[in-house]
Enzyme design. Structure first.
Site, PDB file in Angstrom:
ATOM      1  CG  ASP A 174      -1.788   1.190   1.335  1.00 59.08           C
ATOM      2  OD1 ASP A 174      -2.484   1.491   0.352  1.00 59.08           O
ATOM      3  OD2 ASP A 174      -1.772   1.855   2.394  1.00 59.08           O
ATOM      4  CG  ASP A 228      -1.651   8.299   1.785  1.00 51.93           C
ATOM      5  OD1 ASP A 228      -0.713   8.759   2.452  1.00 51.93           O
ATOM      6  OD2 ASP A 228      -2.547   8.993   1.287  1.00 51.93           O
ATOM      7  CG  ASP A 240      -1.923   2.614   6.335  1.00 55.06           C
ATOM      8  OD1 ASP A 240      -2.244   2.186   5.199  1.00 55.06           O
ATOM      9  OD2 ASP A 240      -2.319   3.707   6.780  1.00 55.06           O
TER      10      ASP A 240
HETATM   11 MG   LIG Z   1      -2.780   3.231   3.430  1.00 58.51          MG
END
Ligand SMILES: [Mg+2]
Length: 343
Positions: A26, A28, A225
């Site tokens: 991922d 961001d 995240d």
């Molecule tokens: Mg993310």
């Protein structure tokens, strides 16, 4: 649920970058935040890549093209080709191409990422409901998307044209706060039409399938995240996952995770790719040990004793909380235990 319920993080004797052939990362909150690289991301990825791990970047954001994302990563010091970027625009374009005739027109409510992905699948992006589209696709359009675009979508959907969405992330975190994401825009059209879109993005299978088709990964590790996109997407794809704590998830959310949100591994940041992962072991008194810590479930809260690396304490707490929660989210108060770890 056919799979057994995960009740603790796994250990790994080998570094994760050796144990898995491909990292599906991922962006961001994992690689960058607010446009800048996250601490230890650049060096860790360089080391993992030079050791032979294939690095691919998987984003729900359909606004930017893979070329633009790759250029951004390269500028941050992470040399990346467009082929190593997979977007929800690509996943939804494939979904549409499987369901409408080749060469069909598709009404686009979104940005260039969608238009490029549609053309790649032999579809023709159009801008108006009057252009006789065979499908409507909605992806994040950035801050300048005019309100009238939603009206075009509604006119076409009201005639029975099938509706697709790249992803349904409700929000986009930015430097100034939380902004509405594509999921909020999809809600606008849903409220106005009463229709339901087919969705491609994480955590849904079309996105995971797109990443496997494009990377050819045999033993992938999803790195993210967010529990309800990255980790749930890995769960739905039945592949292993690494949660890093550099983004939106904190210790309390991890401990309260229901089974589909429990990662295989947890680490502070992308340095976790380069190391093995310690085992969490159960003891005879119903406690769980990791490093110098022992965690257990008390009557109303999670208990933690010992000392050592904070992450080991968190791993032990995961085992205590997930075992106590079973198929549900653990309701025990983690506050005091997490405060001891400074998490
Ligand atoms: Mg993310």
């Amino acid at each position: 649920m056919s799979r057994s319920v995960r009740t603790r993080p796994d250990g790994s004797g080998r570094g994760l970058s050796e144990a898995y052939d491909t990292a599906l990362l991922d962006l961001d909150g994992v690689v960058y935040a607010g446009g800048n690289a996250i601490a230890h991301a650049v060096d860790s990825l360089a080391t993992a890549g030079s050791g032979g791990m294939h690095l691919a970047y998987v984003t729900n954001n359909a606004l930017r093209t893979p070329d633009a994302v790759a250029a951004h990563l390269t500028e941050l010091g992470i040399p990346t080709g467009a082929d190593d970027v997979i977007t929800s625009a690509q996943a939804v374009a494939r979904l549409i191409a499987e369901q409408v005739p080749s060469g069909s027109r598709v009404l686009v409510i979104g940005g260039d990422g969608l238009r490029v992905a549609l053309r790649e699948r032999g579809l023709v992006p159009v801008e108006s409901a009057e252009d006789d589209p065979a499908a409507v696709v909605q992806g994040f359009g950035g801050p300048d998307l005019p309100w009238g675009r939603f009206a075009e979508a509604c006119y076409a959907i009201a005639r029975g044209v099938p509706w697709y969405a790249s992803n349904t992330d409700l929000t986009i975190p930015g430097a100034r706060g939380i902004a509405p994401g594509n999921g909020a825009a999809v809600e606008v059209v849903r409220i106005a039409t009463g229709a339901e879109p087919q969705v491609a993005g994480k955590p849904l299978p079309p996105m995971h399938r797109e990443t496997i088709l494009r990377t050819g990964a045999k033993r992938p590790l999803v790195v993210g995240d967010r529990l309800d996109t990255d980790i749930e997407g890995a769960f739905n794809g039945d592949v292993d996952s690494l949660l890093v704590l550099t983004g939106v998830t904190d210790g309390a959310q991890l401990l309260a995770a229901p089974p589909q949100h429990r990662p295989t591994y947890v680490d502070a940041d992308l340095r976790g790719l380069l190391t093995g992962q310690p085992e969490v072991t159960g003891d005879e008194d119903g406690g769980f040990r990791c490093g110098g810590w022992t965690a257990s479930a008390g009557g109303e809260r999670l208990e933690l004793e010992g000392d050592g690396e904070a992450l080991d304490g968190l791993r032990a707490l995961c085992a205590a909380a997930w075992t106590a929660g079973g198929e549900n989210a653990c309701a025990l108060d983690p506050g005091k235990a997490l405060a001891r770890l400074g998490l």
